[in-house]
Each structure stands twice: as C-alpha cells, then as structure tokens.
Design an enzyme around this catalytic site. Structure first.
Site, PDB file in Angstrom:
ATOM      1  N   ASN A  63       0.825  -1.430   0.139  1.00 50.25           N
ATOM      2  CA  ASN A  63       0.028   0.104  -0.054  1.00 50.25           C
ATOM      3  C   ASN A  63       0.894   1.273  -0.044  1.00 50.25           C
ATOM      4  O   ASN A  63       1.616   1.649   1.105  1.00 50.25           O
ATOM      5  CB  ASN A  63      -0.699  -0.051   1.164  1.00 50.25           C
ATOM      6  CG  ASN A  63      -1.832   1.279   1.386  1.00 50.25           C
ATOM      7  OD1 ASN A  63      -1.710   1.799   0.675  1.00 50.25           O
ATOM      8  ND2 ASN A  63      -2.090   1.389   2.733  1.00 50.25           N
ATOM      9  N   GLY A 103       2.241   2.100  10.667  1.00 50.82           N
ATOM     10  CA  GLY A 103       3.045   3.297  10.759  1.00 50.82           C
ATOM     11  C   GLY A 103       3.932   3.748  11.884  1.00 50.82           C
ATOM     12  O   GLY A 103       4.522   4.821  12.125  1.00 50.82           O
TER      13      GLY A 103
END
Ligand code: PGA
Length: 251
Positions: free
Chosen positions: A11, A175
């Site tokens: 992604n 993240g």
C-alpha cells in the site's frame, strides 16, 4: 489444512511521483519474473494517477496492480470519485477498501465500505477489506468485538474467497513501528476466521492478511502464524529490497 497462497500487498498510500512508482514497480516486476516459481502473490497499490503508467509497465509480469479506494457508484456526477471500472481499465485486479486512514480521514463507515465492496465486486475486482481496533479499544478489551462488528458491517452479500481478502490492521500498529505479537495475531486471525464462517460459504479459503509495521525483520515470524495468509505493507513497501524481502520470507 486448507492451502491458501500468500498475498504480499504493498500500500503505497500518498507517496511517490511517476518516476518513483515506475522504478519501484519495474524493479519488483523484474525480480518476480527472474525468481521463477514463488510461494506468494505480489501486489502493488499506487496512488490513482500512477495506476495507468504502472499498470502498463508491469502488464507482462506476474506483479498485480491494485488501487487504494474506489467509489460505491459506477459512473456519473460524483466529482473527485473514481469508479471501479476505471480501475479495471487501468489493469487493477484488487482494491483496498476501508483502510483505517480512510475510515479516519474520510469518515468511512462500515456501510460505506460495504457499498464500495459491492461496486468493486460488480466490476470484477478483488476487495481487500480492512478492519482493526484502536489502541484504546484494545486496552479496553474490545478488540474482538470491534473487529467482529466491522466484519459484519463491511462484508457484502456475495463475498467469496475469489473476490474478497480481509486485512487485519490494528490501528495502533500502522506506521508506528509497533507490531502485534505473534500470539495476539494468531488469536485475532482465528477470531476473524470464525467470524467469516457462516458469512462466506468458502470461508476457510479466504485470505486474511496482517498489516501494521510489517518489515523484513519481523515478516518471517508473522507470516508463519496460523491463519496469516500474507501482509498488507505500508512503509516497507516503498523500498524494493524491503518489500521483496517480505515476500521471500514466506514459506
Ligand atoms: P505500515 O502500514 O506498514 O506502514 O505500518 C500498513 C498499512 O497501513 O497498510
């Protein structure tokens, strides 16, 4: 045990311009072609403007193309939206739906994700439906219930192993460099599999990806967990060496 071929999905989020995307995708396509038979499918999901050039660059390779979102409608007066058929036209086979960043940034509810999945399926796309709890929800012992609710609301009628992939992405692991422990991943993926039973006829064939700070150093351990059928990778998908290493960590 049912054999499910692993899916390693990148992604790219809102990163990279055309030259970066072409470099990265061509590099991966070349590695896949040169590797001979591999035990995983590899997918890249660039931002919308890069779908056509990247799609053309990898058209004759086994590297698959996907998008990061689509509209729930097929065409018409919907400024700024992108129809699922526009994605297939660009060469996409997959579309990520209900990513936690879309749920947070754009207020996407389970019913919106469900409608998008219906539209994606109608266009012949494989929907990667994302679910996952926040840190507060996990701390409150609500992770299983939250994920069960997201699955119930987001998976449309007509979903099957051929047109649907589930991605479990704990929001607090995205993240952040934090990953869920293999034991927590094992428990959650078993829970998700149980939720799919009764909802999808061939539930045992549906691929369930783990996402959230997957990187070369933790991929082998995570990919070996029961019911982990691949990875949805953000940051580490932007470097060909790292993303490739995650793929080749699959056994
Ligand atoms: P990350 O992102 O690998 O950078 O944590 C994963 C995702 O959001 O799909």
């Amino acid at each position: 045990m049912t054999e499910r071929r692993k899916l390693i999905a990148g992604n790219w989020k809102m990163n990279g311009l055309k030259a970066d995307g072409l470099d990265l995708a061509s590099d991966l396509a070349g590695r896949l072609k040169g590797a001979g038979p591999v035990v995983f499918d590899m997918l890249v999901c660039p931002p919308f403007p890069l779908l056509f050039p990247v799609g053309e660059a990898i058209a004759d390779s086994p590297l698959a193309l996907g998008a990061q979102d689509c509209a729930p409608k097929t065409s018409g007066a919907h400024t700024g939206d992108v129809a699922p058929t526009m994605l297939t036209d660009a060469g996409c086979r997959y579309v990520i739906l209900g990513h936690s960043e879309r749920r947070a940034d754009h207020g996407e509810s389970d019913s919106v994700v469900n409608a998008k999945a219906v539209a994606a399926h109608r266009a012949g796309l494989i929907a990667i439906i994302c679910v996952g709890e926040t840190e507060a929800q996990r701390d409150a012992g609500q992770a299983d219930a939250v994920v069960a609710g997201q699955l119930a609301g987001s998976i449309p009628a007509g979903a099957s192993a051929a047109n649907t992939v589930i991605a479990y992405e704990p929001v607090w692991a995205i993240g952040t460099g934090k990953t869920a422990t293999p034991d927590d991943v094992k428990a959650m993926h078993a829970h998700i599999r149980a939720q799919l039973e009764g909802r999808i006829a061939d539930a045992n064939k549906v691929r369930i990806l783990y996402g959230g700070s997957v990187k070369p150093s933790n991929a082998a351990e995570l990919m070996a967990v029961d019911n982990v059928d691949g990875a949805l990778v953000g940051g580490a998908a932007l470097k060909a060496d790292d993303f490739w290493a995650i793929g080749t960590s699959c056994r």
